[in-house]
Enzyme design. Structure first.
Site, PDB file in Angstrom:
ATOM      1  CE  LYS A  35      -4.466   0.792   0.481  1.00 48.91           C
ATOM      2  NZ  LYS A  35      -5.450  -0.203   0.026  1.00 48.91           N
TER       3      LYS A  35
HETATM    4  N1  GLU Z   1      -7.062   0.065  -3.522  1.00 49.17           N
HETATM    5  C1  GLU Z   1      -7.817  -1.112  -3.819  1.00 49.17           C
HETATM    6  C2  GLU Z   1      -7.877  -2.026  -2.594  1.00 49.17           C
HETATM    7  O1  GLU Z   1      -7.728  -1.579  -1.485  1.00 49.17           O
HETATM    8  C3  GLU Z   1      -7.349  -1.804  -5.089  1.00 49.17           C
HETATM    9  C4  GLU Z   1      -5.946  -2.308  -5.062  1.00 49.17           C
HETATM   10  C5  GLU Z   1      -5.447  -2.819  -6.417  1.00 49.17           C
HETATM   11  O2  GLU Z   1      -6.200  -2.848  -7.348  1.00 49.17           O
HETATM   12  O3  GLU Z   1      -4.272  -3.181  -6.454  1.00 49.17           O
HETATM   13  O4  GLU Z   1      -8.153  -3.184  -2.699  1.00 49.17           O
END
Ligand code: GLU
Length: 421
Positions: free
Chosen positions: A111
């Site tokens: 993240k």
């Molecule tokens: N931000 C989204 C999540 O928390 C998508 C992450 C992604 O597609 O890599 O799942």
């Protein structure tokens, strides 16, 4: 005003770790693996100098935490918010590892975040922040390493800038370096709707267990960003009665059901749902406690805590947001018989279609929207059944079942790989 109560019960990382501990105990996880999996592989902190439109220079803090690459490249979004902290990003990175493992896609978890307020930044400032952030973490990302995606307050345009910055540095276009891109730049059909669609898919499965139909189901949604608005639209089209919608600035309630296409149009113009003439005004926190069948928090973390959990009336909780419920609240909901579809299952549609996007970019062959949606449904229905059956077999709630299933899968990969010395 706002979504969360001022005082946080547990930080995002603490919440993740508390659940991890319960699941690890149930699994009788080996002590070495426990230590290994509880903390991230790598944490990157960057300070991003940016020239603002008025000629001054500001420095923004940015993070990228890579929790695990046990099952494949790490994967996860990048958020822009004044509330971003390293602890939050660390917790959400681990959640991405479990999320990818629950839906069984070949990724680890990561993240990222930049501490900034996008509402106060011009387009040019946002672009410069994005490009410099990408340049600072460039050595650690890429299609085989770590693949960023949208998250809170980031979207297709930010992903386009990230992909372009990465590509300019390596001197050729690498569409698979980032997912959630615009369709014309290697994006996938269905990605924009994917998280909201995934929420509906798992909600449909829960209704089947309760013998209910969408028409007999009242839904309240907190959050009207990408996840909340797409879930509202798709669920409305499928016949669900959406009785309440809230965003950061206020909410609207209508017991007969909100006209969602009209609300979408209104929110587009008014930059929010507050003041919508087709419903009564309601605060976001009031709506959480309003009578309904399905509650879909799709905004931010820690909105359901030990302070309000006993007043939640929904029978089914679909966690569109990441970490909307704290562990003390989990226990209250469980005791009250609320059927919780945990975030790492409920909102996994986004990363699942990100996986499809990455596959399509690498193949250079793009699928139809029906293909994407059918495959998404297949994966999320299978994951829903896996989690529910696992929980029944081990006599644990859905959240702990999802964690156990995920941790078991990641532990298995780690055991096979061994520790490189
Ligand atoms: N931000 C989204 C999540 O928390 C998508 C992450 C992604 O597609 O890599 O799942």
């Amino acid at each position: 005003m706002g979504y969360t109560e001022a005082e946080k019960e547990l930080s995002v990382y603490e919440s993740m770790a508390a659940r991890f501990d319960v699941a690890a105990r149930q699994l009788k996880l080996d002590a070495g693996l426990y230590k290994y999996m509880r903390c991230p592989n790598r944490e990157i902190i960057v300070h991003i100098p940016v020239e603002m439109d008025n000629g001054t220079v500001e420095v923004f803090d940015g993070y990228r935490v890579q929790h695990s690459i046990a099952r494949g490249p790490s994967k996860g979004g990048v958020r822009y918010s004044p509330q971003v902290t390293l602890d939050e990003i660390r917790g959400l990175a681990a959640e991405m590892t479990w999320k990818c493992a629950v839906v069984n896609i070949p990724f680890g978890g990561a993240k990222g975040g930049v501490v900034c307020d996008p509402e106060k930044l011009s387009r040019g400032e946002l672009e410069r922040i994005t490009r410099r952030y990408t340049a600072e973490i460039l050595d650690y990302i890429g299609p085989e390493r770590d693949v960023p995606a949208p998250d809170m307050n980031t979207g297709e345009q930010v992903m386009a800038w990230m992909m372009d910055t990465y590509s300019m540095h390596v001197r050729h276009t690498v569409t698979a370096s980032v997912t959630g891109k615009p369709l014309d730049l290697g994006g996938s059909r269905g990605r924009r709707e994917a998280t909201g669609r995934g929420c509906m898919i798992v909600c449909d499965q829960a209704l089947k267990r309760f013998g209910k139909t969408p028409e007999s189901t009242r839904v309240i949604i907190q959050g009207f960003g990408n996840v909340g608005s797409q879930a509202a639209r798709l669920m409305y089209e499928a016949g669900y009665r959406i009785t309440g919608v809230a965003d950061l600035h206020g909410g609207t309630y209508n017991s007969r059901g909100i006209d969602i296409p009209a609300l979408l149009e209104y929110a587009h113009e008014a930059k929010g749902v507050k003041g919508f003439p087709g419903g009564e005004a309601a605060e976001s926190c009031e709506l959480l406690e309003q009578d309904c069948d399905v509650l879909l928090p799709a905004a931010t973390e820690s909105v359901i805590t030990s302070r309000n959990a006993s007043r939640i009336k929904a029978r089914i909780l679909v966690e569109g947001a990441n970490s909307p419920t704290t562990p003390p609240a989990d226990e209250i909901l469980f005791d009250r018989g609320v059927f919780v579809i945990p975030d790492i299952l409920a909102n996994a549609g986004g990363v699942t279609v990100s996986y499809f996007e990455w596959v399509q970019d690498r193949q250079g062959y793009f699928w139809t929207e029906n293909d994407v949606n059918d495959r998404l449904k297949h994966i999320q229905v299978a994951a829903f059944n896996d989690v529910v059956h696992y929980g029944e077999k081990h006599n644990v709630n859905n959240r702990i079942a999802a964690y156990m299933l995920a941790i078991d899968r990641v532990a298995f990969s780690l055991k096979l790989r061994g520790i490189y010395a």
